[in-house]
Design a protein around this motif. Structure first.
Motif, short mmCIF file in Angstrom:
data_model
loop_
_atom_site.label_atom_id
_atom_site.label_comp_id
_atom_site.label_asym_id
_atom_site.label_seq_id
_atom_site.Cartn_x
_atom_site.Cartn_y
_atom_site.Cartn_z
N THR A 97 -77.42 -2.80 -25.38
CA THR A 97 -76.55 -2.26 -24.34
C THR A 97 -75.20 -1.79 -24.89
O THR A 97 -74.56 -0.95 -24.28
CB THR A 97 -76.31 -3.32 -23.25
OG1 THR A 97 -75.92 -4.55 -23.87
CG2 THR A 97 -77.56 -3.56 -22.45
N ASP A 98 -74.77 -2.35 -26.02
CA ASP A 98 -73.49 -1.98 -26.63
C ASP A 98 -73.57 -2.13 -28.13
O ASP A 98 -74.15 -3.10 -28.62
CB ASP A 98 -72.36 -2.90 -26.14
CG ASP A 98 -71.50 -2.28 -25.08
OD1 ASP A 98 -71.34 -1.06 -25.09
OD2 ASP A 98 -70.99 -3.04 -24.24
N VAL A 99 -72.99 -1.18 -28.85
CA VAL A 99 -72.88 -1.30 -30.31
C VAL A 99 -71.40 -1.24 -30.66
O VAL A 99 -70.69 -0.32 -30.26
CB VAL A 99 -73.64 -0.17 -31.05
CG1 VAL A 99 -73.44 -0.30 -32.55
CG2 VAL A 99 -75.12 -0.19 -30.70
N VAL A 100 -70.96 -2.23 -31.41
CA VAL A 100 -69.57 -2.31 -31.86
C VAL A 100 -69.60 -2.18 -33.38
O VAL A 100 -70.39 -2.85 -34.04
CB VAL A 100 -68.94 -3.66 -31.46
CG1 VAL A 100 -67.52 -3.77 -31.99
CG2 VAL A 100 -68.99 -3.84 -29.95
N THR A 101 -68.75 -1.32 -33.92
CA THR A 101 -68.66 -1.17 -35.37
C THR A 101 -67.33 -1.72 -35.83
O THR A 101 -66.28 -1.40 -35.26
CB THR A 101 -68.78 0.32 -35.77
OG1 THR A 101 -70.02 0.82 -35.26
CG2 THR A 101 -68.77 0.48 -37.27
N THR A 102 -67.39 -2.57 -36.86
CA THR A 102 -66.17 -3.17 -37.38
C THR A 102 -65.98 -2.78 -38.84
O THR A 102 -66.85 -2.16 -39.46
CB THR A 102 -66.22 -4.71 -37.28
OG1 THR A 102 -67.25 -5.19 -38.14
CG2 THR A 102 -66.48 -5.17 -35.86
N ASP A 103 -64.87 -3.18 -39.37
CA ASP A 103 -64.55 -2.98 -40.78
C ASP A 103 -65.56 -3.74 -41.65
O ASP A 103 -65.96 -4.85 -41.29
CB ASP A 103 -63.13 -3.51 -41.01
CG ASP A 103 -62.65 -3.24 -42.41
OD1 ASP A 103 -62.99 -4.04 -43.31
OD2 ASP A 103 -61.93 -2.24 -42.60
N PRO A 104 -65.95 -3.19 -42.80
CA PRO A 104 -66.91 -3.89 -43.68
C PRO A 104 -66.44 -5.26 -44.14
O PRO A 104 -67.25 -6.10 -44.53
CB PRO A 104 -67.06 -2.95 -44.87
CG PRO A 104 -66.62 -1.62 -44.40
CD PRO A 104 -65.61 -1.87 -43.31
N ARG A 105 -65.15 -5.51 -44.10
CA ARG A 105 -64.64 -6.82 -44.53
C ARG A 105 -64.73 -7.88 -43.43
O ARG A 105 -64.40 -9.04 -43.65
CB ARG A 105 -63.20 -6.68 -45.01
CG ARG A 105 -63.08 -5.80 -46.24
CD ARG A 105 -61.65 -5.53 -46.52
NE ARG A 105 -61.11 -4.76 -45.39
CZ ARG A 105 -59.99 -4.07 -45.40
NH1 ARG A 105 -59.24 -4.07 -46.46
NH2 ARG A 105 -59.60 -3.41 -44.35
N THR A 106 -65.19 -7.49 -42.25
CA THR A 106 -65.31 -8.42 -41.13
C THR A 106 -66.40 -9.44 -41.44
O THR A 106 -67.51 -9.09 -41.80
CB THR A 106 -65.67 -7.68 -39.82
OG1 THR A 106 -64.69 -6.69 -39.60
CG2 THR A 106 -65.75 -8.63 -38.66
N ARG A 107 -66.06 -10.70 -41.31
CA ARG A 107 -67.04 -11.77 -41.52
C ARG A 107 -67.87 -11.94 -40.26
O ARG A 107 -67.44 -11.62 -39.16
CB ARG A 107 -66.32 -13.07 -41.87
CG ARG A 107 -65.58 -12.95 -43.18
CD ARG A 107 -64.80 -14.21 -43.45
NE ARG A 107 -63.97 -14.00 -44.63
CZ ARG A 107 -64.01 -14.79 -45.69
NH1 ARG A 107 -64.80 -15.83 -45.70
NH2 ARG A 107 -63.25 -14.54 -46.72
N PHE A 108 -69.06 -12.48 -40.44
CA PHE A 108 -69.97 -12.65 -39.29
C PHE A 108 -69.33 -13.49 -38.19
O PHE A 108 -69.46 -13.19 -37.02
CB PHE A 108 -71.29 -13.27 -39.75
CG PHE A 108 -72.29 -12.25 -40.22
CD1 PHE A 108 -73.59 -12.31 -39.79
CD2 PHE A 108 -71.93 -11.22 -41.08
CE1 PHE A 108 -74.53 -11.36 -40.23
CE2 PHE A 108 -72.84 -10.30 -41.52
CZ PHE A 108 -74.15 -10.36 -41.09
N ALA A 109 -68.65 -14.55 -38.53
CA ALA A 109 -68.02 -15.40 -37.52
C ALA A 109 -66.92 -14.67 -36.77
O ALA A 109 -66.66 -14.97 -35.61
CB ALA A 109 -67.47 -16.65 -38.18
N GLN A 110 -66.28 -13.69 -37.41
CA GLN A 110 -65.23 -12.92 -36.75
C GLN A 110 -65.83 -11.88 -35.81
O GLN A 110 -65.19 -11.48 -34.84
CB GLN A 110 -64.35 -12.22 -37.77
CG GLN A 110 -63.54 -13.16 -38.62
CD GLN A 110 -62.85 -12.41 -39.77
OE1 GLN A 110 -63.48 -11.58 -40.44
NE2 GLN A 110 -61.59 -12.69 -39.96
N ALA A 111 -67.01 -11.42 -36.14
CA ALA A 111 -67.65 -10.36 -35.34
C ALA A 111 -67.95 -10.89 -33.96
O ALA A 111 -67.88 -10.23 -32.99
CB ALA A 111 -68.91 -9.87 -36.02
#
Length: 95
Positions: A81-95
């Motif tokens: 339903t939604d796709v969010v794109t983050t910086d490659p340095r984003t850790r899984f727990a932060q996502a």
């Protein structure tokens, strides 16, 4: 008939033709899939979500800057339903 337990949501008990009672809850579930370069395993994860006994009401995917086909796989899947794109340095727990 319905009952409410202390600290619980309201639960409906519905008799079935064989006189068994089934519990129906008014819960909503959201799955969050976090992926980074996951094209190899992502199709299997999305298929498992779709085939689960209780499918999620919403699937939010977080792509942490993948450089493979992960963004296309997420964008093309109709269950997401939604796709969010983050910086490659984003850790899984932060996502």
């Amino acid at each position: 008939m319905s009952i409410t337990a202390a600290g619980a949501d309201r639960v409906a008990l519905e008799p079935t033709p064989d006189r068994q009672l089934t519990v129906t809850r008014n819960h909503h579930g959201t799955a969050v899939v976090v992926a980074h370069n996951g094209q190899r395993w992502l199709p299997r994860v999305l298929r498992a979500l779709a085939d689960s006994t209780r499918t999620p009401d919403a699937v939010i995917a977080v792509d942490t800057g993948s450089t493979d086909r992960t963004p296309e796989l997420l964008a093309d899947d109709p269950s997401i339903t939604d796709v969010v794109t983050t910086d490659p340095r984003t850790r899984f727990a932060q996502a």
